[in-house]
Design a protein around this motif. Structure first.
Motif, mmCIF file in Angstrom:
data_model
loop_
_atom_site.group_PDB
_atom_site.id
_atom_site.type_symbol
_atom_site.label_atom_id
_atom_site.label_comp_id
_atom_site.label_asym_id
_atom_site.label_seq_id
_atom_site.Cartn_x
_atom_site.Cartn_y
_atom_site.Cartn_z
ATOM 1 N N ILE A 1 0.851 -1.193 0.000
ATOM 2 C CA ILE A 1 0.000 0.000 0.000
ATOM 3 C C ILE A 1 0.887 1.244 0.000
ATOM 4 C CG2 ILE A 1 -1.890 1.221 1.143
ATOM 5 C CD1 ILE A 1 -2.568 -1.419 2.577
ATOM 6 N N ASP A 2 0.745 2.057 -1.036
ATOM 7 C CA ASP A 2 1.537 3.285 -1.158
ATOM 8 C C ASP A 2 0.747 4.450 -0.576
ATOM 9 O OD1 ASP A 2 3.607 5.036 -1.913
ATOM 10 O OD2 ASP A 2 2.595 5.507 -3.804
ATOM 11 N N CYS A 3 1.287 5.075 0.467
ATOM 12 C CA CYS A 3 0.586 6.135 1.199
ATOM 13 C C CYS A 3 0.971 7.530 0.711
ATOM 14 C CB CYS A 3 0.913 6.062 2.689
ATOM 15 S SG CYS A 3 0.246 4.623 3.497
ATOM 16 N N PRO A 4 0.095 8.519 0.951
ATOM 17 C CA PRO A 4 0.475 9.913 0.707
ATOM 18 C C PRO A 4 1.440 10.396 1.786
ATOM 19 C CG PRO A 4 -1.721 9.807 1.651
ATOM 20 C CD PRO A 4 -1.303 8.392 1.403
ATOM 21 N N PRO A 5 2.178 11.479 1.532
ATOM 22 C CA PRO A 5 3.115 12.010 2.537
ATOM 23 C C PRO A 5 2.399 12.836 3.600
ATOM 24 C CG PRO A 5 3.235 13.316 0.552
ATOM 25 C CD PRO A 5 2.276 12.193 0.251
ATOM 26 N N SER A 6 1.520 12.181 4.340
ATOM 27 C CA SER A 6 0.769 12.859 5.401
ATOM 28 C C SER A 6 0.299 11.794 6.378
ATOM 29 C CB SER A 6 -0.437 13.606 4.822
ATOM 30 O OG SER A 6 -1.370 12.685 4.286
ATOM 31 N N LEU A 7 -0.314 12.229 7.487
ATOM 32 C CA LEU A 7 -0.830 11.277 8.472
ATOM 33 C C LEU A 7 -2.334 11.452 8.637
ATOM 34 C CD1 LEU A 7 2.054 11.489 11.107
ATOM 35 C CD2 LEU A 7 1.610 9.639 9.493
ATOM 36 N N GLY A 8 -3.026 11.615 7.504
ATOM 37 C CA GLY A 8 -4.470 11.806 7.519
ATOM 38 C C GLY A 8 -5.223 10.486 7.480
ATOM 39 N N LEU A 9 -6.523 10.553 7.150
ATOM 40 C CA LEU A 9 -7.391 9.377 7.176
ATOM 41 C C LEU A 9 -7.017 8.330 6.130
ATOM 42 C CD1 LEU A 9 -10.971 10.757 7.942
ATOM 43 C CD2 LEU A 9 -9.715 8.998 9.210
ATOM 44 N N LEU A 10 -6.451 8.753 4.999
ATOM 45 C CA LEU A 10 -6.031 7.773 4.001
ATOM 46 C C LEU A 10 -4.894 6.913 4.550
ATOM 47 C CD1 LEU A 10 -6.094 9.941 0.735
ATOM 48 C CD2 LEU A 10 -7.706 8.136 1.391
ATOM 49 N N THR A 11 -3.937 7.557 5.193
ATOM 50 C CA THR A 11 -2.824 6.817 5.784
ATOM 51 C C THR A 11 -3.302 5.955 6.953
ATOM 52 O OG1 THR A 11 -1.274 8.555 5.135
ATOM 53 C CG2 THR A 11 -0.550 7.038 6.850
ATOM 54 N N VAL A 12 -4.237 6.463 7.748
ATOM 55 C CA VAL A 12 -4.806 5.680 8.848
ATOM 56 C C VAL A 12 -5.474 4.421 8.301
ATOM 57 C CG1 VAL A 12 -6.570 5.628 10.654
ATOM 58 C CG2 VAL A 12 -5.066 7.614 10.439
ATOM 59 N N ASN A 13 -6.217 4.557 7.192
ATOM 60 C CA ASN A 13 -6.836 3.390 6.551
ATOM 61 C C ASN A 13 -5.787 2.361 6.147
ATOM 62 O OD1 ASN A 13 -9.909 3.062 5.485
ATOM 63 N ND2 ASN A 13 -9.486 5.192 6.054
ATOM 64 N N ALA A 14 -4.667 2.855 5.640
ATOM 65 C CA ALA A 14 -3.592 1.951 5.231
ATOM 66 C C ALA A 14 -3.008 1.219 6.431
ATOM 67 C CB ALA A 14 -2.500 2.739 4.501
ATOM 68 N N PHE A 15 -2.801 1.930 7.538
ATOM 69 C CA PHE A 15 -2.265 1.309 8.751
ATOM 70 C C PHE A 15 -3.221 0.259 9.319
ATOM 71 C CE2 PHE A 15 0.465 5.258 9.741
ATOM 72 C CZ PHE A 15 1.587 4.667 9.187
ATOM 73 N N VAL A 16 -4.500 0.548 9.270
ATOM 74 C CA VAL A 16 -5.485 -0.387 9.807
ATOM 75 C C VAL A 16 -5.579 -1.640 8.933
ATOM 76 C CG1 VAL A 16 -7.933 -0.717 10.351
ATOM 77 C CG2 VAL A 16 -6.796 1.427 10.963
ATOM 78 N N ALA A 17 -5.408 -1.466 7.622
ATOM 79 C CA ALA A 17 -5.509 -2.606 6.708
ATOM 80 C C ALA A 17 -4.270 -3.486 6.719
ATOM 81 C CB ALA A 17 -5.754 -2.104 5.282
ATOM 82 N N ALA A 18 -3.126 -2.926 7.101
ATOM 83 C CA ALA A 18 -1.850 -3.635 7.003
ATOM 84 C C ALA A 18 -1.522 -4.419 8.260
ATOM 85 C CB ALA A 18 -0.736 -2.641 6.714
ATOM 86 N N ARG A 19 -0.522 -5.298 8.115
ATOM 87 C CA ARG A 19 0.049 -5.986 9.276
ATOM 88 C C ARG A 19 1.492 -5.561 9.496
ATOM 89 N NH1 ARG A 19 -2.231 -10.619 6.527
ATOM 90 N NH2 ARG A 19 -4.355 -10.977 7.243
ATOM 91 N N GLU A 20 2.115 -5.036 8.439
ATOM 92 C CA GLU A 20 3.520 -4.637 8.540
ATOM 93 C C GLU A 20 3.704 -3.237 7.967
ATOM 94 O OE1 GLU A 20 6.460 -7.740 7.503
ATOM 95 O OE2 GLU A 20 4.757 -8.988 6.917
#
Length: 298
Positions: A165-184
């Motif tokens: 999952i490639d994230c945007p350079p920020s710590l917003g809701l899109l990145t939070v979604n990525a963290f919640v979906a990932a294991r690593e």
């Protein structure tokens, strides 16, 4: 003096890269026991997040592993690098997150690798941060959609080995979604003076995600990028990072490379654009480490 004379610096570098390429050509990456889901994250821009995401994905797919790359950066650079259309009318990750479109309808095949697929990002994603605020289970929307897709693929006998999952350079809701979906979490760190600046905030945010939303999340991999072995600064930054994160830092560092920079302009990763360049070899070796670590850690 012959070009391949190893007594010259250039000849030695060419010979070394040839040996690396020969070894990699005879290497098989192990298949993980279950799907590994990585988020590539660092809120600092310009550290090589997208470059790392597409090239690690391509290097794994080049070994025959089934890889899905999810682009949740509104810039859509990962989609461009994989040669995937991502104009506004294309079904994309925006439709999956906001309109509950099944992920299988947004998945596109990468033209360069048979086992690499991509969920593209379009410019519509730029407004998704605001639209997600009012939605139910806003932090889990990617996790839910991805989980359904992975189960469908496994039921069809085509299990996905890696999700990147490639994230945007920020710590917003899109990145939070990525963290919640990932294991690593894989964190690319640029070998420059400001490399560790802001990293503490990223680590705090990951700890919050672990505590409240995804206890399985772990920082398993740190990759040093834009490494220049000719400078003391790169060596010092690399040493500092390895001291702070001895278990997570990969042995391979990604060098500064013209080929890595050129590849996206041709709609390719450096793995397909120039597979024997030093940059491509480094990403292939980094992917090999990631694959081997997954087996050793279970």
């Amino acid at each position: 003096m012959p070009i391949m004379d190893e007594s010259s610096p250039i000849g030695a570098a060419i010979a070394r890269d040839n040996r690396r390429a020969d070894r990699l050509s005879q290497t098989t990456f192990p298949r993980p026991d279950s799907t590994r889901i990585f988020t590539i994250a660092n809120q600092k821009g310009g550290v090589g997040k997208t470059t790392t995401a597409v090239n690690i994905a391509a290097a794994l797919a080049n070994q025959g592993l089934n890889v899905l790359l999810i682009d949740i950066d509104p810039q859509g650079n990962a989609s461009t690098a994989l040669g995937i259309d991502h104009y506004s009318e294309v079904t994309s990750i925006y439709d999956v997150l906001i309109d509950d479109v099944p992920m299988r309808e947004a998945v596109a095949q990468c033209p360069d690798f048979d086992t690499l697929k991509c969920v593209p990002a379009t410019i519509d994603l730029a407004g998704a941060e605001i639209e997600l605020v009012s939605l139910v289970a806003r932090e889990q929307r990617l996790q839910r959609a991805l989980g359904i897709y992975l189960k469908e693929e496994e039921a069809a006998g085509d299990r996905v080995d890696y999700v990147i999952i490639d994230c945007p350079p920020s710590l917003g809701l899109l990145t939070v979604n990525a963290f919640v979906a990932a294991r690593e979490v894989l964190i690319p760190i640029q070998c420059e003076y400001y490399a560790l600046e802001g990293l503490s905030q990223l680590l705090k945010n990951i700890q919050l995600i672990q505590k409240h939303l995804n206890p399985e999340l772990a920082i398993t991999t740190i990759l040093l990028t834009m490494y220049d072995g000719r400078t003391n600064l790169s060596a010092q930054v690399a040493e500092d990072v390895r001291t702070h994160f001895p278990e997570q830092v990969l042995g391979t560092a990604i060098p500064r490379s013209v080929r890595i920079s050129e590849a996206p302009s041709y709609g390719q990763t450096v793995i397909s654009y120039d597979p024997h360049s030093s940059g491509a070899l480094s990403y292939r070796e980094a992917a090999e480490e990631i694959a081997n670590r997954g087996v050793s850690r279970g």
